[in-house]
Structure formats: C-alpha cells, structure tokens
Motif scaffolding. Structure first.
Motif, PDB file in Angstrom:
ATOM      1  N   THR A 776     -29.286  19.901 -18.813  1.00 40.26           N
ATOM      2  CA  THR A 776     -27.931  20.201 -18.349  1.00 40.26           C
ATOM      3  C   THR A 776     -27.862  20.171 -16.830  1.00 40.26           C
ATOM      4  O   THR A 776     -26.942  19.598 -16.245  1.00 40.26           O
ATOM      5  CB  THR A 776     -27.530  21.586 -18.849  1.00 40.26           C
ATOM      6  N   LEU A 777     -28.882  20.775 -16.220  1.00 39.98           N
ATOM      7  CA  LEU A 777     -28.906  20.819 -14.763  1.00 39.98           C
ATOM      8  C   LEU A 777     -28.847  19.409 -14.195  1.00 39.98           C
ATOM      9  O   LEU A 777     -28.072  19.098 -13.279  1.00 39.98           O
ATOM     10  CB  LEU A 777     -30.181  21.531 -14.312  1.00 39.98           C
ATOM     11  N   VAL A 780     -25.394  17.648 -14.747  1.00 40.81           N
ATOM     12  CA  VAL A 780     -24.348  17.960 -13.758  1.00 40.81           C
ATOM     13  C   VAL A 780     -24.692  17.360 -12.401  1.00 40.81           C
ATOM     14  O   VAL A 780     -23.809  16.999 -11.631  1.00 40.81           O
ATOM     15  CB  VAL A 780     -24.068  19.473 -13.632  1.00 40.81           C
ATOM     16  N   LEU A 781     -25.997  17.217 -12.155  1.00 37.92           N
ATOM     17  CA  LEU A 781     -26.388  16.522 -10.924  1.00 37.92           C
ATOM     18  C   LEU A 781     -25.872  15.093 -10.954  1.00 37.92           C
ATOM     19  O   LEU A 781     -25.337  14.571  -9.961  1.00 37.92           O
ATOM     20  CB  LEU A 781     -27.908  16.550 -10.792  1.00 37.92           C
ATOM     21  N   LEU A 783     -23.288  14.043 -12.555  1.00 41.20           N
ATOM     22  CA  LEU A 783     -21.842  14.107 -12.310  1.00 41.20           C
ATOM     23  C   LEU A 783     -21.551  14.224 -10.822  1.00 41.20           C
ATOM     24  O   LEU A 783     -20.675  13.543 -10.285  1.00 41.20           O
ATOM     25  CB  LEU A 783     -21.240  15.296 -13.044  1.00 41.20           C
ATOM     26  N   GLY A 784     -22.310  15.085 -10.158  1.00 42.81           N
ATOM     27  CA  GLY A 784     -22.106  15.273  -8.723  1.00 42.81           C
ATOM     28  C   GLY A 784     -22.339  13.988  -7.961  1.00 42.81           C
ATOM     29  O   GLY A 784     -21.552  13.607  -7.080  1.00 42.81           O
TER      30      GLY A 784
ATOM     31  N   ILE B  79     -18.799  21.214  -5.773  1.00 38.06           N
ATOM     32  CA  ILE B  79     -19.923  20.594  -6.506  1.00 38.06           C
ATOM     33  C   ILE B  79     -21.233  21.137  -5.968  1.00 38.06           C
ATOM     34  O   ILE B  79     -22.117  21.559  -6.723  1.00 38.06           O
ATOM     35  CB  ILE B  79     -19.892  19.063  -6.331  1.00 38.06           C
ATOM     36  N   VAL B 135     -16.212  17.921  -9.798  1.00 40.35           N
ATOM     37  CA  VAL B 135     -16.379  16.483 -10.033  1.00 40.35           C
ATOM     38  C   VAL B 135     -15.079  15.872 -10.548  1.00 40.35           C
ATOM     39  O   VAL B 135     -14.583  14.875  -9.997  1.00 40.35           O
ATOM     40  CB  VAL B 135     -17.520  16.237 -11.029  1.00 40.35           C
TER      41      VAL B 135
END
Lengths: 804, 148
Positions: A776-777, A780-781, A783-784, B79, B135
């Motif tokens: 998950t971490l 989201v990275l 996504l960022g 973010i 995001v």
C-alpha cells in the motif's frame, strides 16, 4: 616474472616510451632507439640455441587467471626458437631499413614504431605462449597491429580498405580459433599445449575433435593467407614496404604456419588433418603462383608469391603429418617436415630481401609498375645483385637455398602420390602435377620480375623522379644481409641442421622420437639423376618457353585482370551484409507503435502457446465449478455486449461512456462477488477516470476533432483473437491445474488472524494496512509520482519551441 | 469546469445551493468511511476518493477562484505530508526494535467513546487518505487549469 617474460613484453614497454622519444629527441630518427631492442633480443635468444639443440626446453610460468587455468606460460623449444630468431632478426633488419626508408621530416614516426613494436611483442607472445588463451590474446594483437600498420597512410582510401579487409578476415579466423580452443578445453580440461600433447588420447576419442580442428585451422588459414582467405594479403601491400617485408612475408603470415606446426602433435595423424592441410596448401600454391604472373606491380607479385610459398609450406606440413600415422618407419614424411622448416627459413630470408629491394626501387624511381620500369641493372647494381639472388632462390635455382627446399618439396609430393593411405591412391597423382605446374609459373613470374625490372631499356620519361640512382648504403644493408644469408644457406645448408632445424622438427613431431635420439638432417645439393632433378629441368625449360611466348599470352583477357576473382565474394559479402541489415532494419523498425505492439503480442502468443503445447498444459476442470445465478448471466451478457460494441463505435465520446459503463458493471460484479471495498473503490475510481477522459478531450487539437472510422484489419483481428484465446485457455488451465494440486490458500490464515493479530474485522483493509502494508505504501507512492508527473508535464512546459 | 469567456455566465443557483448541502453530507460520509475502515467497508483509499469527489463537486458548482479562496490547500504538499505520515508510522515501529511497518493496537477507556480500539494502522491510513486526496485533486486541477 622471469627474464623471458620481460623479454616477451619488452616491445610493449618500449612502445610506451616511443612518443616521448619522438617528441623530445626530434633530431635523432626514432628508429635508432627502436633498433636496439630487437638486436638485444636476438642476441638473448641466440643463447637458447645450445639448450634447444640438446633437446631441452625452457618453461616459465606466471599465473594470470589461475582459476580459469589461464597462465602466462612461456615455453621455448626448437620451433619457438626458430620463430623467435626470425622475428627478432628480421625485425632488427626491418627497423634498420625503415630508418632509411621513412623520412624523419614527413612521416609520423611515433605511430609507426609504436605499431611495429606492438606487433613485434605480440608475435613474440604468440610463439612463446604455451597457454592457448594467452596465445589467442597475442594473436589478436598481431591482427590489430597489422591493420594499424596497413592503414599507416590512413589518408589513402586503398590503405583503409586493405586494413579493414585484413582486419575482418583475420579476426573472423581468430574468433573461430578461439572457439576451437574452447572446444579443446571442453575435451581435455586444459589450455596448456604441453599438457594437451601429453594427454592427446583425451582428444582423439572425442566427437568434438573434428569441429575443434576445423575451427582452429580456419584461424590458421586466414592468418597465413591460404586459399580462399588469401585475398587480404595483396591489398595489404598498401602498407609501407618495411611493414610488408616484416609482417606480410617473414613473420605474421607465418603465425598460421606456426600454429599448425605447433598443434601437429595434437591433431596430426588423422586423415582430415592430412587432407585439409595438404589439399588447401597445394591449391594455395597453385593459385598464388598462377595469380602472381598476372600482376604488374612488384609488391603485388611478391604478395601472391608469398601466398604461393605459404601454401607450399602448409602442404609440406600436411604431408609430414602422415609420418605420425606411420611412425618412425617411413622417414619420407619426416623429410616433408624438414622441407617445411627449411623452406620457412629460406622464404623469410629471400622474401624479406626481395620486398626490401622492391621498396628501394619504389623509393628511387617512384613507381613499382613493371611496365614503367626497365634497364635498372647498371643504374642500381647493388639492388640488382641482391634481387638476382633472391629471385633465383625463389625460382628454385641452384646453388641458392630455394633450390634445396624445392627439391625436398618435390620429393615430398612424389612420395605422397605413392601413398596407399587416406585414399591417396586415387588423388595422390594430382599433388606432383599441381606442384610442378605451380613451380613452372613460379619460375615465370620470377623471370618477369627480374627481366622487366632490370633489363631492357631504361625509360626515364615514364618515371616521375628526375634522377634515378642507387639507394643509400643504410637502406642496402638489410637486403644485403638477407641476400648473403640466402647464399650462405645455399652453399652450406647444414650449418643450421642441428642447431635450428632438427630441434624444430623434434618439436613438431615429438611422439616419433625415442629418448635421446634426434632426427637425421642432411641437406645436400646433388641427389643423382632422379625424378626431382628432371622435374626441375622441366620447370626451367617450360618456364623459359612460357616467358619467351609472353607477347602472345599477355594479349589474353585473363592477363589483364589483376584482381583476384575471389574478391568478388568478399566485396559483395561486405556490401550485401550492410544492405541486408539495412533492409532488415527498415522492415522491422517501422517507427509505428502499432507495429511494435503487434510484434510483442504475436511473440507472447507464440511463446506461451508453444510452451503450453509442448508441456501439454491445456486442461479444463468442470467439477469444482459453482452454479451461476440468473442475474449473473444478465450481467455477463451486458458486459460482453458493451465490450463487443466498442470497436464498432465511431464516436470518441460514446466510447468513453461505454468504457464507463463497463467500469460500473465491474463494480456491480464486485458487489455480486461480495467485495464491498473493491466495489466502492471501483465506483469512485471509474468516476474520476471518466472525468479525466473528458478533460483530456478538451485538449485535443482543433483540427483533429473529427469523427474517425475504425478500420477493419484482419491481422489485428487475428492477433486480438489469439491473445484473448490464449489468456482464456491459460485461465482455464491454471484453474484446472490449481485445483488438481489442491494446495491450501493463504486466505485461511487471514480469516483466522485478522481480528487476533491486527484487531480489525475488515479483512481487506487489515491486509492492506497491516499484513501487507508495504504494498500500500508503495502504491500511494506510485500515485504521488503520477501526480508529480502530471504537474511536470502540464506546468513545466517549455516556453518557446526549443527541443530538449 | 473552466469559465468560458464567450458565454454569458449563467446563474447556477440550484447547483450552488445543492452543492452547499451535499458537500457536507459527502464529506461526513467520507470521514465515516475513513474511520470505519478497520471493521467495516471503507478505509483511507475510499475515504480519500470520497473527499476528493466532494471537493470536485465544489469546483464544479462554483468557479475556481472562489473555491481556491475557500480551500487554501496546496494539494501537492498534501501528497508529501501523507507519504511522510505513512512512512513515519512504519519507521516508528523500527524505533522500538520491530520490523518496518509493524502495526500495534490496544483497547482504551476513552471519556466519551467508551472502550475504544486505538491502532497504529490509523495514522498509516491517514497518510494514505491524504495522498489519495492530494493526488486526485492535483491531477484533475492541473489539467483543468491548463490554458494552452
């Protein structure tokens, strides 16, 4: 590192110093510094003569890559020493000659001597190495140095052409030789030539024996300019004359001969070796002498003559290998080896001197074309004398050394025709006939070279220089030394017999000698009236007749074509490779993404399909399936209908909406399959995606805002069907095979422990944030990073029109 | 989404009014989803997307300038903050000698809520929530604001 190792690499060390000597001591010709080294090495190697003539050897080991069995082992026996003396002796003479040949004012001497020393060191390494890999390394350095020297005058197009050609051909052979060495290692487990000879049984029984032999011979043949790989040597004549004299007559082209002689104890004694060596040798001899007659350029004549003489030596080595088949009983064949070694020495002496005299003539008259030369006998008396000796020796006239080795060669081929092994009874007669015809043509080109250059009328009007005169004494020393060696070896052939020739023979045929015995070497001029002598008479008579009829046959069209017809294959091969690969690239690299996508998908279909067929992995399992509810049928049918309709829709906006429908249907499916988190996420993500699609449409260029019609393409349809079918069958099969394997799933663990270990009832979320939180971490990275990418793409646009 | 200069601005009274009410509903639902995640469907990801939808609705209902004034948030730094929180949770467990991202939970008596389960998974989820909101809005707003 022993003294021998230092001696081997000393030319490389001196090569490092040459540019400094050239730059800071401009008043002295750089060649003088270089000259010291080969002289010292020659004297040093002379000291080994007593050792090798006693049958002893010197072996020194320095580990290089011991874990791979690669050691820098130097090994001195009769054969190595013979080559060492040739390399250093002729090397010294060539350096001396080059000092007078190359002007210190106009030539880049630093380049020349660096390359020359590099070559000399590599050549010493080749003949001294006992380890095949080390030998290969030095072998390739000789190829490299040779190419550099051929292209010494790199502003001439012909020089670079010749250098490229010699590089391509010799490196091709070198690489195949490396392959052969590796096969030898596979068979015997060692790279050491000594150990190979000791364990030759390991090789002869192996199925890799013939492939290894062929690969190694390919290397030797390309280096030694054997038919049909000889075509590089005439083009290498663009090199400065000292280089031609050194590399392309006395040393490098004999590296292949050395390798063949060195490996005779390993591979000799089998019919293939005998046939390949003697067959290709005699063809090379024949072809080379025939081609030499057509040449108009002195160095080209000498080049083809070298090819022809190398063929002669190769043929003799082949014939001599038959002695390993017979053992000591038939010493006719050891005679062939004797002839090979003796001719090797003779050829180096007379061919070296001939190249040098050709260089002198070129230097003093400005041309090497025999049609322009003539009447130089009185103008250049010393050059004339030395040339006469060399040419007479090359033609095989008594009392020079060429006569002796040619008589022995005739003996060898005549005996070969009487052989009853290796099916020689049928083909054996060809050997003396080809050899005899080749000798006639050798005689003819020798006469052409001599008479066209030195007799007849002097034609100063055709020459570009004003005043033709004899060369300076410094330039004449080297050819005189070599010429006198020709005479000395001719009159006293036996002075070398037990110092050099016998140890070399013993090295080539070690298995034939009982302990403490030596080969009987006795070279003499007068054999009595035997077949060989009559063959020589025939050569002289027919050669003279042909030369006298020269006016007639020079009109034939074949005489006009100087270039070897085999060049056609090389030139077309090179240009064909280039145009062929360009054509392949053009076909394959279309620059269209759809083509690359097609390649990828087709490749995946073929690879996976082939794997599944090969392992018979197709399977369908129906027993473990659950029933299908009616509303699932409905959902699935709508799903299929929406999917199938997409390719037929002609409007982009409609497509986006249909894709959105698919997304919401998927969310419904998640609901049906009881995945509330997934359904929620899918719903939200789908909404956001559709919004994004709409935003993207806003940015389409004005001009392109037109309706597009999807084109029907049968190939695309087939590929799409293939991918779909493949993925479906993989899914079916993996389900079937998975249920067969009956492994417990990890889901049990999560069901049992989600409350206890993580304190949560929502198992999906517990897995996401606790059990497998790292995924998950990183998601989201991702996504960022995507968001930052969008910012970078949209906001940080280059102003203006410059490209990055 | 983008005010069009060629048109006369219409009066979106209905949209504006509905947005004012609905946004609160969506936002509170998203907060519920976020906190419910551990035991019921929901969690940081869904909650984040839901919050983002609420903001998007505000952007649709009003014009850019107004919302920028009402929500002075830099979504790009959101973010970064989210990622820092998520990684920070993971690193905290390392400080106590446990492997990276080891989560803990314990039950406490809290004043109003009664017996409540507090877990380190919650800050981790909060990080995810912030990243997702950041995001989604960064991407959409960046593209929407683009004038070229």
């Amino acid at each position: 590192m022993t003294l021998l190792h230092w001696a081997t690499i000393s030319p490389f060390l001196l090569a490092i110093l040459i540019p400094f000597l050239y730059k800071y001591l401009r008043s002295i010709h750089t060649g003088w510094f270089v000259l010291i080294l080969p002289v010292v090495l020659f004297v040093y190697f002379i000291n080994f003569l007593p050792i090798t003539s006693n049958g002893d050897v010197v072996k020194e080991v320095v580990p290089w890559v011991p874990s791979l069995g690669i050691n820098f082992t130097v090994y001195v026996d009769g054969l190595s020493l013979l080559f060492l003396l040739l390399i250093t002796g002729i090397g010294a003479l060539v350096v001396l000659y080059s000092i007078y040949y190359l002007s210190k004012k106009t030539e880049k001497l630093n380049n020349f001597y660096v390359y020359l020393l590099m070559f000399m060191g590599a050549m010493l390494g080749v003949v001294l190495s006992d380890n095949l890999i080390v030998l290969y390394v030095f072998w390739e350095v000789t190829s490299l140095a040779s190419s550099l020297l051929i292209s010494y005058w790199f502003h001439r197009e012909k020089s670079t052409y010749g250098a490229q050609k010699s590089m391509l051909i010799t490196v091709m052979g070198g690489l195949s030789m490396l392959g052969g060495f590796c096969l030898v290692y596979v068979m015997a487990g060692t790279f050491s030539i000594r150990e190979l000879i000791a364990n030759v049984d390991l090789l002869t029984g192996s199925t890799l024996f013939i492939p290894a032999m062929l690969l190694i011979l390919l290397g030797a043949f390309t280096k030694s300019a054997q038919f049909p790989f000889h075509i590089w040597l005439p083009d290498a004549m663009e090199a400065p004359t000292p280089v031609s004299a050194y590399l392309h007559s006395a040393t490098m082209v004999k590296a292949g001969i050395y390798l063949v002689a060195r490996l005779t104890p390993v591979f000799g004694g089998v019919p293939e070796w005998f046939w390949i060596l003697s067959g290709f040798g005699i063809i090379t001899l024949f072809w080379g002498s025939l081609s030499a007659v057509r040449q108009k350029d002195l160095k080209a004549i000498l080049a083809f003559s070298t090819i022809s003489q190398l063929g002669l030596i190769m043929c003799l080595l082949g014939l001599g290998s038959a002695s390993m088949y017979f053992g000591m009983g038939e010493d006719y064949f050891t005679l062939a080896i004797l002839a090979a070694v003796f001719h090797l020495i003779n050829h180096a002496t007379f061919k070296g001197s001939l190249f040098m005299t050709a260089g002198i003539i070129d230097h003093e008259t400005g041309t090497r074309d025999i049609r322009k030369l003539g009447g130089l006998m009185t103008i250049m008396p010393v050059t004339f004398t030395v040339s006469l000796i060399g040419i007479a020796s090359m033609a095989g006239l008594p009392p020079f050394n060429g006569f002796l080795s040619k008589e022995m060669f005739f003996t060898g081929v005549l005996r070969a025709s009487e052989l009853s092994i290796f099916s020689m009874e049928t083909w054996g007669l060809l050997f003396p006939i080809l050899a005899w015809i080749a000798s006639i043509f050798t005689f003819v080109y020798c006469m052409i070279m001599f008479f066209k250059t030195f007799t007849g009328k002097f034609q100063p009007e055709k020459l570009e220089v004003d005043h033709v005169h004899e060369a300076p004494i410094g330039m004449l020393i080297s050819p005189i030394v070599l010429g006198s060696l020709v005479v000395v070896f001719g009159f006293f052939p036996n002075i070398l017999a037990y110092t050099l020739i016998q140890p070399a023979m013993a090295a080539i045929l070690p298995s034939l000698l009982p302990d403490g015995e030596v080969f009987h070497v006795d070279i003499y001029h007068w054999h009595g009236f035997n077949a060989e002598l009559f063959m020589t008479f025939g050569v002289i008579i027919f050669g003279t007749v042909i030369y006298l009829l020269m006016k007639k046959w020079t009109k034939l069209s074949i005489y006009m074509r100087e270039r070897d017809p085999l060049n056609w294959f090389y030139d077309n091969g090179v240009s064909g490779t280039i145009s062929g690969s360009q054509a392949i690239t053009r076909i394959q690299m279309t620059g269209l993404l759809r083509d690359y996508f097609a390649y990828m998908t087709v490749f995946i279909i073929l690879l996976c399909g082939y794997t599944m067929i090969k392992y018979d992995a197709f399977a369908i399992e129906t027993t473990n399936l659950t029933g299908i509810d009616p509303f699932m049928w409905v959902l699935t049918l709508v799903f299929i209908a929406a999917t199938v309709s997409i390719p037929f829709i002609h409007h982009r906006m409609t497509i986006v909406i249909v894709v959105g429908v698919l997304g919401f249907l998927l969310a419904l499916l998640f609901v049906v399959f009881r995945a509330p988190d997934l359904a929620l996420t899918q719903l939200l993500v789908e909404t956001v995606t559709v919004v994004l699609f709409m935003l993207a449409f806003y940015h389409l260029p004005e001009l392109r805002k037109e309706k597009f019609t999807p084109r029907f393409n049968i190939v695309n349809l087939l590929i799409a069907l293939g991918v779909g079918g493949l993925v479906t069958s993989i899914a079916f099969s993996s389900f079937a095979l998975g249920s067969e394997a009956n492994l417990p799933t990890i889901a049990e663990f999560f069901i049992e422990n989600s409350k206890e270990l993580a304190g949560g009832y929502n198992m999906v979320n517990v897995i996401l944030v606790d059990f497998r939180g790292l995924d998950t971490l990183l998601e989201v990275l991702v996504l960022g990073i995507a968001a930052l990418g969008v910012i970078a793409l949209v906001k940080l646009r280059m102003t203006g029109r410059e490209d990055v | 989404m983008k005010p069009n200069q060629n048109q006369i601005k219409t009066n979106d009274l209905m949209l504006n009014t509905v947005t004012r009410f609905v946004t609160f509903l969506i936002l509170s639902f998203s907060v519920y989803l976020f906190f419910a995640g551990h035991n019921d469907p929901g969690g940081g990801f869904i909650g984040g997307l839901m919050t983002a939808s609420a903001f998007l609705l505000m952007y649709l209902g009003f014009d850019m300038k107004t919302i920028k004034k009402a929500l002075p948030i830099n979504f790009a730094s959101m973010i970064a903050i989210g990622l820092l929180i998520a990684i920070g949770t993971g690193v905290t467990s390392m400080l106590f000698g446990y492997p990276f991202l080891t989560q803990f939970f314990e039950y406490y008596q809290l004043p109003i809520l009664g017996e409540t389960e507090l877990t380190t998974a919650l800050p981790f989820d909060l990080g995810i929530y912030l990243v997702v909101v950041g995001v989604a809005l960064t991407i959409i707003l960046t593209i929407a604001e683009d004038d070229e």
